[in-house]
Scaffold this active site. Structure first.
Site, PDB file in Angstrom:
ATOM      1  N   SER A  64      37.776  36.390  40.978  1.00 35.53           N
ATOM      2  CA  SER A  64      37.689  37.395  39.906  1.00 35.53           C
ATOM      3  C   SER A  64      37.929  38.799  40.417  1.00 35.53           C
ATOM      4  O   SER A  64      37.468  39.151  41.506  1.00 35.53           O
ATOM      5  CB  SER A  64      36.289  37.398  39.294  1.00 35.53           C
ATOM      6  OG  SER A  64      36.216  36.412  38.329  1.00 35.53           O
TER       7      SER A  64
ATOM      8  N   ASP B 246      37.976  43.295  30.340  1.00 32.57           N
ATOM      9  CA  ASP B 246      37.378  42.995  31.654  1.00 32.57           C
ATOM     10  C   ASP B 246      38.168  43.682  32.765  1.00 32.57           C
ATOM     11  O   ASP B 246      38.946  43.056  33.485  1.00 32.57           O
ATOM     12  CB  ASP B 246      37.368  41.468  31.843  1.00 32.57           C
ATOM     13  CG  ASP B 246      36.504  41.032  33.006  1.00 32.57           C
ATOM     14  OD1 ASP B 246      35.734  41.859  33.526  1.00 32.57           O
ATOM     15  OD2 ASP B 246      36.597  39.845  33.387  1.00 32.57           O
TER      16      ASP B 246
ATOM     17  N   HIS C  35      33.406  42.496  34.914  1.00 34.53           N
ATOM     18  CA  HIS C  35      32.268  41.590  35.089  1.00 34.53           C
ATOM     19  C   HIS C  35      31.794  41.520  36.535  1.00 34.53           C
ATOM     20  O   HIS C  35      30.704  41.028  36.806  1.00 34.53           O
ATOM     21  CB  HIS C  35      32.565  40.192  34.494  1.00 34.53           C
ATOM     22  CG  HIS C  35      33.382  39.287  35.346  1.00 34.53           C
ATOM     23  ND1 HIS C  35      34.720  39.048  35.131  1.00 34.53           N
ATOM     24  CD2 HIS C  35      33.044  38.536  36.421  1.00 34.53           C
ATOM     25  CE1 HIS C  35      35.162  38.185  36.032  1.00 34.53           C
ATOM     26  NE2 HIS C  35      34.165  37.862  36.826  1.00 34.53           N
TER      27      HIS C  35
END
Ligand code: ARG
Length: 313
Positions: free
Chosen positions: A257, A156, A94
């Site tokens: 992230s 992801d 992402h």
């Protein structure tokens, strides 16, 4: 990055959370303003030398980790813990797509900054190094792995092939190895003490940290995590794992992230002699909320895919 979900959480918290939740978190968190109660990495890059900042247009956007395949006659045979000039990094899928348009970022907009703890002052102090990203790969339905799904965040993971660093300083950058079959027997079990690190937000809705922060959190049993997220309609897929405390408080957050969830041996729990990459920071509803564990990509689930991508490139 799950904007819809984040908005939804904000609403859910405003509308339905008991007033005591926020108070409780504040009380228990005490005065610390660190990334959900992390600590600075002691001024020693060496402690997490695989952690880097993945930049978009020269600005911190996500985390990433250096990895280094051991290659013998064209085949990946293992993963090195001590490559000093690694050429591959792993991050979250992402992080590679514009959240508004869904389009992949142009490769020329991406780079990584590593070998420094302070991403704000490090560059002007001549610390660390920037490497261009030559290519990135996300699961696209080939090589035996289903595609990355931007809605559910299933699969992801992204692999980044990097250009050489400008300076060669083997003491500042290093790779982290991936789990072996033997590690998998214990490393993904509930309660394993893990760490995550990054330059992300130090409170929900807050701002990122200029210095690398690290926090220690336990692995959470899959069904427990799935149960807590089910009321939100979120599925915890087999390629996802959760980590954190039931009371929340210690967590990764926006900006972390793509960064590592890892096991680091300590003198007391030396289950392996080198740190091992266990997961990738992926998502959560808010940050540090009770029963809202951080969700991470389960590295071992993607190791065959990683091997295949690297062998093909
Ligand atoms: N999706 C976030 C990012 O893009 C990471 C969120 C992690 N959230 C959590 N509660 N652990 O930076």
């Amino acid at each position: 990055m799950r904007y819809l979900k984040i908005l939804f959480v904000a609403f859910a918290l405003i509308l339905s959370a008991p007033a005591s939740l926020a108070q409780n978190m504040q009380l228990r968190a005490g005065s610390s303003e660190r990334i959900l109660n992390g600590n600075e990495i002691d001024g020693v890059v060496r402690k997490a030398e695989w952690t880097m900042s993945l930049r978009l247009d020269g600005r911190h956007n996500c985390g990433a980790s250096f990895i280094s395949p051991k290659i013998e006659s064209g085949k990946v045979t293992g993963w090195s813990s001590e490559a000093s000039e690694p050429k591959w990094a792993v991050s979250a899928a992402h992080c590679m797509f514009d959240p508004w348009t869904g389009a992949p970022y142009e490769i020329s907009r991406l780079s990584v900054y590593s070998g420094a703890l302070d991403i704000q002052n490090g560059p002007s102090n001549g610390e660390g190094d920037v490497q261009e990203v030559r290519a990135f790969y996300v699961p696209d339905g080939t090589l035996g792995t289903p595609s990355y799904d931007p809605i559910t965040l299933e699969n992801d993971i992204a692999l980044l092939r990097l250009a050489d660093a400008k300076t060669v300083d083997g003491s500042k950058r290093g790779s982290i190895r991936l789990p072996t079959i033997a590690d998998v027997n214990w490393i993904y079990d509930p309660y394993t003490a893990l760490h995550t690190a990054g330059w992300g937000r130090t409170s929900e809705g807050g701002i990122g940290s200029p210095t690398l922060l690290e926090v220690r959190i336990p692995m959470v049993d899959h069904d427990t995590c799935a149960e807590k997220y089910a009321p939100f309609g979120d599925e915890i897929y087999p390629g996802m794992i959760c980590a954190g405390y039931r009371s929340g408080e210690f967590d990764s957050c926006q900006g972390d992230s793509g960064g590592p969830l890892y096991y680091r041996p300590t003198p007391l729990t030396q289950l392996t002699s080198k740190s091992v990459l266990v997961g990738i920071v992926s998502w959560g509803r808010g940050c540090g909320g009770a029963d809202l564990f951080g969700v991470y990509t389960r590295i071992v689930h993607y190791q065959d895919w990683m091997t295949a991508v690297i062998q093909a490139n």
